[in-house]
Design an enzyme around this catalytic site. Structure first.
Site, mmCIF file in Angstrom:
data_model
loop_
_atom_site.group_PDB
_atom_site.id
_atom_site.type_symbol
_atom_site.label_atom_id
_atom_site.label_comp_id
_atom_site.label_asym_id
_atom_site.label_seq_id
_atom_site.Cartn_x
_atom_site.Cartn_y
_atom_site.Cartn_z
ATOM 1 N N ASP A 75 0.877 -1.381 0.020
ATOM 2 C CA ASP A 75 -0.074 -0.127 0.030
ATOM 3 C C ASP A 75 0.737 1.226 -0.115
ATOM 4 O O ASP A 75 2.060 1.258 0.443
ATOM 5 C CB ASP A 75 -0.873 0.141 1.178
ATOM 6 C CG ASP A 75 -0.358 0.169 2.677
ATOM 7 O OD1 ASP A 75 1.023 -0.683 2.587
ATOM 8 O OD2 ASP A 75 -0.630 0.487 3.766
ATOM 9 N N GLU A 139 0.185 -1.069 5.754
ATOM 10 C CA GLU A 139 1.193 -0.687 6.663
ATOM 11 C C GLU A 139 0.863 0.693 7.062
ATOM 12 O O GLU A 139 1.146 1.169 8.171
ATOM 13 C CB GLU A 139 2.604 -0.736 5.882
ATOM 14 C CG GLU A 139 3.844 -0.548 6.978
ATOM 15 C CD GLU A 139 4.210 0.861 6.983
ATOM 16 O OE1 GLU A 139 5.032 1.190 7.846
ATOM 17 O OE2 GLU A 139 3.868 1.702 5.914
#
Length: 311
Positions: A75, A139
């Protein structure tokens, strides 16, 4: 195709997969990586809490020695195209540089880890211990879709004796020397909120109110100008010795680093003190209303050894 070219091509493809978190949608990257690994004869598992936010895990069996996990997240944070001279999701290769949101944080390492893993599989290498590839979601926000979820729900997939993750192996050129950074300690994240109180009122009669937004501006400005006390912790001392050839006095350490290279100063400054950065402010939801309270959120990072109460 060289490994460098292979990693560059994979990085470009990853950048074109929009995985801005929120909402994430990391499955598009996980499926891309699964198909890439399959071309090297590697089968990977896609697992996760949500079909849209899957993690990829693969394993290369080895001997009875220690196992190693290659960990990276798929991400990225947001990107405002108006602030970019190129499309943040273009993956353009220009003058030897790849453009895109996540090129540094951290799809470049996703690509490098995947290519390293695939190259081992293609050559038939049997490592001393298992090598695990864990390319995970979530994350940046950490709502428990990624590595924390994997560790809790499927520890058998990711448990390893050693792991390589982001932040500890950057290569940088300072002056005429190349340095490979190694992370030996972590700053602590210690965010806090500043509540600014005033008195509410209608915006058409501002004098009857005590505008907390205006008051908050003064505090935000003061926080922006605030310089926390500096100190040279052992890790920073060794860094200065290696980069500058000596440990300069604390009061000139930053200036000496800046003389060597602007990047050196950028690396040294957050190692000398805690950092404060106002990042969010909760304001009125109506144009014509002056509300009584404003909440300012600050990102704060502490040096090793410091505690939140020290701030």
């Amino acid at each position: 195709m060289t490994l460098r070219e292979e990693a560059t091509l994979l990085l470009q493809q990853l950048l074109r997969a929009d995985t801005v978190n929120p909402p994430g949608n990391e499955t598009v990257a996980a499926e891309l990586l699964r198909d890439y690994l399959l071309r090297s004869g590697v089968s990977a598992q896609l697992v996760g809490r949500s079909p849209e936010r899957l993690n990829l895990v693969a394993r290369l069996p080895g001997g009875s020695g220690p196992s190693l996990a290659l960990i990276a997240h798929t991400d990225t944070v947001r990107a405002d195209p108006e602030e970019w001279s190129r499309d943040p999701w273009s993956g353009d290769l220009v003058d030897g540089e790849v453009w895109g949101r996540g090129a540094l944080d951290m799809k470049s390492q996703v690509a490098a880890s995947a290519v390293a893993f695939a190259s081992l599989a293609r050559t038939g290498v049997r490592p001393p211990g298992d090598v695990i590839l864990a390319l995970t979601a979530d994350e940046e926000v950490n709502l428990d879709f990624g590595l924390s979820w994997l560790v809790r729900e499927h520890p058998e997939l990711v448990r390893a004796d050693y792991a390589l993750n982001e932040g500890g192996g950057e290569r940088c050129v300072l002056g005429d020397r190349a340095f490979y950074l190694c992370s030996v300690a972590e700053k602590m994240s210690a965010p806090f909120r500043l509540h600014v109180h005033g008195r509410s009122g209608h915006a058409s009669m501002p004098a009857i109110a005590d505008n907390a937004l205006v008051k908050a501006a003064r505090y935000i400005d003061a926080l922006d100008r605030y310089e926390p006390p500096r100190q040279v912790i052992p890790e920073a001392r060794r860094f200065l010795e290696l980069v500058l050839g000596e440990e300069p006095p604390l009061e000139v350490a930053l200036a000496r680093a800046r003389e060597l290279h602007p990047l050196a100063a950028e690396l040294v400054e957050p190692l000398l003190s805690l950092t404060l950065a106002p990042t969010l402010i909760e304001t009125s939801r109506q144009r014509n209303v002056i509300t009584a309270v404003r909440v300012v959120t600050l990102d704060c990072r502490l040096l090793p050894g410091m505690k939140p109460e020290d701030v």
